[in-house]
Design an enzyme around this catalytic site. Structure first.
Site: not given
Ligand SMILES: [Zn+2]
Length: 307
Positions: A125, A164, A245
């Protein structure tokens, strides 16, 4: 085939605060798994510190300075509501990025063609100028730039199966055709990027998956989009942003992958690396917040990576 595991105790000690999902128990669970006799043949390497030169290839000086300057004596420093530093966090971030650079050196130098970097904080990120989403430096991006600048590679593929979207990696390589960034992720979900229409200079491939998607949807998206793109790109190095995840047990998202899915995608990437990249695959830990899922997923990933 020779493979290595890169890690450092600073990555274990990094502490974003009580109750934070990105806890040191995650890496402890991963290291426990890597201690299994099945992985006893893998070399263990202490992760070095990334240099400022390595970091500055993908990060703004202001971000590097804000992470590295003003050492924290005790307690925490909050970068954003999710991203928190403790006194050892700057070293942990340096070791995480340094691990990936050392793994790249080793893969290209022919010592260990496969590597898994058991590091935290995660990285994908972190954009060129912003630390966010538990991430300080974008370790995989630092490693990809290292392969290009220090080793003269012209095609590095990064495959990101964390649940993500890796907005940071996409941001850093948005207009850089030397890097292919291919991501599967739940959408909508944090950080909100990763639509199929986001294609950069033709070097970004996003496969968003609806909440509730599982093995069938993931494998179909890989077969239709991600794997053909990586194959066409003919990478000289395959890198993996290995977040676990999207596993069905993970508390932070709503996909339903199993450990076998991680073995499957890893095996497919190893095959592509065998055809184009002299077998070179460098994987680095990103997310994954169920300790049970982490243990079984990392074991499956490692077994396929080092097969
Ligand atoms: Zn993640």
């Amino acid at each position: 085939m020779s493979a290595a595991i890169y890690t450092h105790r600073a990555c274990l000690a990094h502490d974003p605060g009580p109750g934070h999902p990105e806890s040191s128990a995650r890496l402890a669970a991963v290291l426990e798994t890597l201690g299994d006799p099945a992985f006893s043949a893998l070399a263990r390497v202490e992760a070095p510190i990334a240099t400022r030169e390595q970091l500055a290839r993908v990060h703004a000086q202001e971000l590097i300075d804000s992470v590295l300057q003003d050492p924290i004596e005790s307690g925490w420093r909050r970068i954003d509501p999710d991203t928190v530093m403790s006194p050892v966090s700057a070293e942990a971030a340096l070791r995480a990025a340094g691990a990936v650079c050392a793994a790249v050196d080793s893969a290209i130098g022919g010592e260990h063609e496969r590597a898994f970097c058991a590091v935290r904080p995660p990285g994908h990120h972190a954009t060129r100028d912003t630390a966010m989403g538990f991430c300080l430096f974008n370790s995989v991006a630092v490693g990809a730039a290292h392969a290009i600048v220090a080793h003269g590679l012209s095609r590095v593929a990064i495959v990101d199966f964390d649940v993500h979207h890796g907005n940071g990696t996409q941001d850093i390589f948005w207009s850089d055709p030397r890097v292919l960034y291919a991501s599967s992720h739940q959408w909508p979900l944090y950080p909100g990027t990763g639509a199929r229409s986001e294609t950069g200079a033709g070097n970004i491939v996003n496969a968003p998956l609806r909440p509730g998607s599982g093995s069938a949807e993931f494998r179909a998206a890989c077969e239709a989009m991600l794997l053909p793109a990586v194959e066409r790109f003919a990478p000289e190095l395959v890198m993996i942003s290995a977040g676990f995840d999207a596993h069905r047990l993970d508390p932070l998202a709503n996909l339903n992958f199993t450990a076998d899915d991680y073995a499957w995608i890893t095996g497919r990437l190893v095959e592509i690396a065998g055809r184009h990249a002299q077998g070179r695959v460098v994987s680095s830990l990103e997310g994954g917040y169920s300790l049970t899922a982490l243990r079984e997923s990392v074991a499956a990933h490692l077994a396929a990576l080092t097969a």
